[in-house]
Design an enzyme around this catalytic site. Structure first.
Site, short mmCIF file in Angstrom:
data_model
loop_
_atom_site.label_atom_id
_atom_site.label_comp_id
_atom_site.label_asym_id
_atom_site.label_seq_id
_atom_site.Cartn_x
_atom_site.Cartn_y
_atom_site.Cartn_z
N THR A 148 31.90 44.44 54.33
CA THR A 148 32.26 45.08 55.60
C THR A 148 31.11 45.95 56.14
O THR A 148 31.03 46.18 57.34
CB THR A 148 33.58 45.89 55.43
OG1 THR A 148 34.13 46.16 56.70
CG2 THR A 148 33.37 47.19 54.69
N LYS A 156 32.85 53.13 52.53
CA LYS A 156 31.92 52.29 51.76
C LYS A 156 30.48 52.53 52.21
O LYS A 156 29.56 52.68 51.40
CB LYS A 156 32.29 50.81 51.91
CG LYS A 156 33.61 50.43 51.27
CD LYS A 156 33.56 50.58 49.76
CE LYS A 156 34.92 50.59 49.15
NZ LYS A 156 34.97 51.04 47.76
N ARG A 184 43.38 39.84 64.87
CA ARG A 184 43.57 41.20 64.36
C ARG A 184 42.37 42.06 64.78
O ARG A 184 41.22 41.61 64.65
CB ARG A 184 43.67 41.12 62.82
CG ARG A 184 43.87 42.43 62.12
CD ARG A 184 44.17 42.23 60.64
NE ARG A 184 43.06 41.62 59.92
CZ ARG A 184 43.06 41.38 58.61
NH1 ARG A 184 44.13 41.68 57.88
NH2 ARG A 184 42.02 40.83 58.02
N SER A 213 31.26 46.73 49.86
CA SER A 213 31.95 45.62 50.53
C SER A 213 31.06 44.99 51.59
O SER A 213 30.24 45.68 52.21
CB SER A 213 33.21 46.18 51.20
OG SER A 213 33.73 45.26 52.12
N TYR A 247 38.30 53.10 56.09
CA TYR A 247 38.02 52.50 54.78
C TYR A 247 36.58 51.99 54.73
O TYR A 247 35.81 52.32 53.82
CB TYR A 247 39.01 51.36 54.47
CG TYR A 247 38.53 50.49 53.34
CD1 TYR A 247 38.59 50.94 52.01
CD2 TYR A 247 37.94 49.24 53.57
CE1 TYR A 247 38.10 50.17 50.97
CE2 TYR A 247 37.46 48.46 52.53
CZ TYR A 247 37.54 48.92 51.24
OH TYR A 247 37.05 48.16 50.21
P1 NAD Z 1 42.77 48.26 43.49
O1 NAD Z 1 43.52 49.16 44.40
O2 NAD Z 1 43.50 47.19 42.78
O3 NAD Z 1 41.97 49.12 42.41
C1 NAD Z 1 41.51 50.43 42.66
C2 NAD Z 1 41.98 51.30 41.53
O4 NAD Z 1 41.52 52.64 41.71
C3 NAD Z 1 43.50 51.38 41.42
O5 NAD Z 1 43.88 51.11 40.09
C4 NAD Z 1 43.83 52.82 41.81
O6 NAD Z 1 44.99 53.28 41.14
C5 NAD Z 1 42.58 53.55 41.40
N1 NAD Z 1 42.25 54.77 42.14
C6 NAD Z 1 42.19 54.95 43.49
N2 NAD Z 1 41.78 56.19 43.77
C7 NAD Z 1 41.55 56.82 42.59
C8 NAD Z 1 41.08 58.11 42.22
N3 NAD Z 1 40.75 59.01 43.13
N4 NAD Z 1 40.95 58.40 40.91
C9 NAD Z 1 41.28 57.49 39.95
N5 NAD Z 1 41.74 56.26 40.24
C10 NAD Z 1 41.87 55.92 41.55
O7 NAD Z 1 41.57 47.62 44.33
P2 NAD Z 1 40.55 46.46 43.94
O8 NAD Z 1 40.82 45.31 44.84
O9 NAD Z 1 40.52 46.25 42.49
O10 NAD Z 1 39.19 47.12 44.44
C11 NAD Z 1 38.31 47.79 43.57
C12 NAD Z 1 37.17 48.35 44.36
O11 NAD Z 1 36.51 47.29 45.05
C13 NAD Z 1 37.56 49.35 45.44
O12 NAD Z 1 36.57 50.34 45.52
C14 NAD Z 1 37.58 48.52 46.69
O13 NAD Z 1 37.39 49.30 47.85
C15 NAD Z 1 36.42 47.58 46.44
N6 NAD Z 1 36.48 46.34 47.20
C16 NAD Z 1 37.58 45.55 47.09
C17 NAD Z 1 37.64 44.36 47.82
C18 NAD Z 1 38.87 43.48 47.73
O14 NAD Z 1 39.01 42.58 48.55
N7 NAD Z 1 39.77 43.66 46.77
C19 NAD Z 1 36.58 43.98 48.64
C20 NAD Z 1 35.45 44.81 48.72
C21 NAD Z 1 35.41 45.99 47.98
C1 UD1 Z 2 39.51 42.75 54.85
C2 UD1 Z 2 39.00 44.02 55.47
C3 UD1 Z 2 37.73 44.45 54.77
C4 UD1 Z 2 37.98 44.60 53.28
C5 UD1 Z 2 38.54 43.29 52.73
C6 UD1 Z 2 38.93 43.41 51.30
C7 UD1 Z 2 39.76 44.05 57.80
C8 UD1 Z 2 39.34 43.98 59.24
N1 UD1 Z 2 38.77 43.83 56.89
O1 UD1 Z 2 38.53 41.72 55.01
O2 UD1 Z 2 37.29 45.69 55.29
O3 UD1 Z 2 36.78 44.91 52.59
O4 UD1 Z 2 39.72 42.92 53.48
O5 UD1 Z 2 40.00 44.27 51.12
O6 UD1 Z 2 40.91 44.30 57.49
N2 UD1 Z 2 44.22 36.56 57.91
C9 UD1 Z 2 45.26 35.91 58.54
N3 UD1 Z 2 46.54 36.29 58.26
C10 UD1 Z 2 46.84 37.29 57.37
C11 UD1 Z 2 45.78 37.93 56.71
C12 UD1 Z 2 44.48 37.56 57.01
O7 UD1 Z 2 45.03 35.01 59.36
O8 UD1 Z 2 48.04 37.58 57.16
C13 UD1 Z 2 42.83 36.14 58.18
C14 UD1 Z 2 41.93 37.21 58.74
O9 UD1 Z 2 42.00 37.26 60.14
C15 UD1 Z 2 40.57 36.76 58.21
C16 UD1 Z 2 40.89 36.07 56.88
O10 UD1 Z 2 42.28 35.75 56.94
O11 UD1 Z 2 40.00 35.80 59.06
C17 UD1 Z 2 40.67 36.97 55.67
O12 UD1 Z 2 41.36 38.19 55.88
P1 UD1 Z 2 41.48 39.30 54.72
O13 UD1 Z 2 41.92 38.65 53.47
O14 UD1 Z 2 42.32 40.41 55.26
O15 UD1 Z 2 39.99 39.78 54.51
P2 UD1 Z 2 38.91 40.31 55.57
O16 UD1 Z 2 39.52 40.48 56.90
O17 UD1 Z 2 37.72 39.45 55.46
#
Ligand code: NAD
Ligand code: UD1
Length: 336
Positions: free
Chosen positions: A126, A153, A291, A124, A149
């Site tokens: 992050t 990562k 936040r 991520s 979280y």
């Molecule tokens: P998601 O929760 O939709 O998908 C994760 C999947 O992993 C789920 O289906 C869950 O059931 C499964 N899972 C969790 N722990 C498990 C385990 N121990 N064994 C087997 N299955 C397990 O999330 P996503 O948004 O699809 O994210 C996928 C990956 O990308 C994650 O690693 C997440 O941290 C990373 N990521 C997501 C975002 C985002 O904004 N969605 C951003 C950066 C990184």
């Molecule tokens: C967040 C996580 C990040 C994670 C990513 C994907 C935090 C601090 N960071 O990123 O670790 O990898 O999600 O899961 O939580 N916002 C609002 N109102 C809301 C929700 C969000 O104003 O109800 C704003 C936030 O302040 C930010 C933007 O929208 O400026 C995006 O937020 P969000 O979608 O939660 O993503 P990140 O904060 O970038």
């Protein structure tokens, strides 16, 4: 030869399984369904007209992993499986460290036992922390994470990098996602959070009438309109980035890091207004306090993925809004 997708039933995993199947790969999924539904995989198969093999289980289950590697010829792994809620991770750090770290370590050990040492990991943006200035480039020192979280990562990146340094036959790709939103154009698969922590699912749930209004977290950031700026990326573009990353990891040893973002920043207010424009639906909002842990800016320099993987994002924020809304209004309760 197949690709094993851990967490393949989730939001990004399901879109990636679809693109992998369309690209001609065989796909095997392990998912505990802790945050997803098997219905997403049923729909992936319906959309592609192809089948994948599903194992319901946990990546901490070493015996199950051995079974999967024995029953299938796994060429490489794409590791999505993780718990991903930032606020939940603050309340339940042990569960997050156990699931995400132990789940990864057991996976890596099973891969080594079974002679498969090629992995693409879902990291991520992050990990850049608040210390770095945008646009983020892959060669920057990683920063300080603000929640368990994010720390998982950073630690997993380190575990994989150290492993590949110690054993040169490992092939590791770390993908640093920016902010994935949107859904498949069919409206059949998408993001199905219970309570949304992220901006786009919150917007769509307000738009569909499930929540009264959105709270904008702060409007005093040093950005043009005072609200936070992020690099939103369409989940289908992101999924296609994984297909390129898999092709790369198959024949490149060592560790390589890629940002998957568009390189463009969009503020919270800009995203709300783009959503309202393309959908014709008003999104009531109020300004609230910032936040904890949020940064003003987060956007990628996406040049390396273009240069090395031949991948770049193609879909803009308006398309992301259109597709997120198409998914939400056709599936108001997700996969239920
Ligand atoms: P998601 O929760 O939709 O998908 C994760 C999947 O992993 C789920 O289906 C869950 O059931 C499964 N899972 C969790 N722990 C498990 C385990 N121990 N064994 C087997 N299955 C397990 O999330 P996503 O948004 O699809 O994210 C996928 C990956 O990308 C994650 O690693 C997440 O941290 C990373 N990521 C997501 C975002 C985002 O904004 N969605 C951003 C950066 C990184
Ligand atoms: C967040 C996580 C990040 C994670 C990513 C994907 C935090 C601090 N960071 O990123 O670790 O990898 O999600 O899961 O939580 N916002 C609002 N109102 C809301 C929700 C969000 O104003 O109800 C704003 C936030 O302040 C930010 C933007 O929208 O400026 C995006 O937020 P969000 O979608 O939660 O993503 P990140 O904060 O970038």
């Amino acid at each position: 030869m197949a690709i094993l997708a851990t967490g393949g039933a989730g939001f990004i995993g399901s879109h990636t399984c679809l693109e992998l199947l369309n690209a001609g790969y065989e796909v095997v999924v392990i998912d505990s369904l802790v945050n997803s539904s098997e219905e997403s995989l049923r729909r992936v198969q319906e959309l592609t007209g192809k089948t994948l093999r599903f194992y319901k289980g946990d990546t901490r289950d070493a015996a199950l992993l051995d079974t999967i590697f024995t029953e299938n010829e796994i060429e490489a792994v794409v590791h999505f499986a993780a718990l991903k809620s930032v606020p939940e991770s603050v309340k339940m750090p042990l569960e997050y460290y156990d699931n995400n770290l132990t789940g990864t370590i057991e996976l890596l050990k099973a891969m080594r036992r079974n002679g498969c040492k090629k992995i693409v990991f879902s990291s991520s943006a992050t990990v850049y922390g608040a210390e770095n200035k945008c646009p983020f480039t892959e060669d920057m020192q990683t920063g300080t994470t603000t929640n368990p979280y994010g720390t998982t990562k950073l630690q997993i990146e380190r575990i994989m990098t150290d492993t590949a340094a110690a054993e040169p036959d490992w092939h590791v790709v770390l993908l640093r996602y920016f902010n994935p939103i949107g859904a498949h154009a069919s409206g059949r698969i998408g993001e199905a959070p219970g309570y949304p922590n992220n901006l786009m699912p919150y917007i769509t749930q307000v738009a569909v009438g499930k929540r009264e209004k959105l709270t904008v977290f702060g409007n005093n950031y040093p950005t043009p309109d005072g609200t936070g700026v992020r690099d939103y990326i369409h989940v289908v573009d992101l999924a296609k980035g994984h297909v390129k990353a898999i092709a790369f990891v198959l024949d490149h040893a060592g560790t390589e890091i890629f940002n998957l973002g568009t390189g463009n920043g969009t503020s919270v207010l800009e995203l709300i207004h783009a959503f309202e424009e393309v959908t014709g639906v008003t999104v009531p909002y109020e300004i609230g306090p910032a936040r904890a842990g949020d940064v003003a800016y987060s956007y990628a320099n996406a040049d390396k993925a273009k240069r090395v993987l031949g991948w770049q994002a193609e879909l803009d924020v308006r398309q992301m809004c259109r597709d997120a809304w198409n998914w939400q209004k056709n599936n108001p309760n997700g996969y239920e």
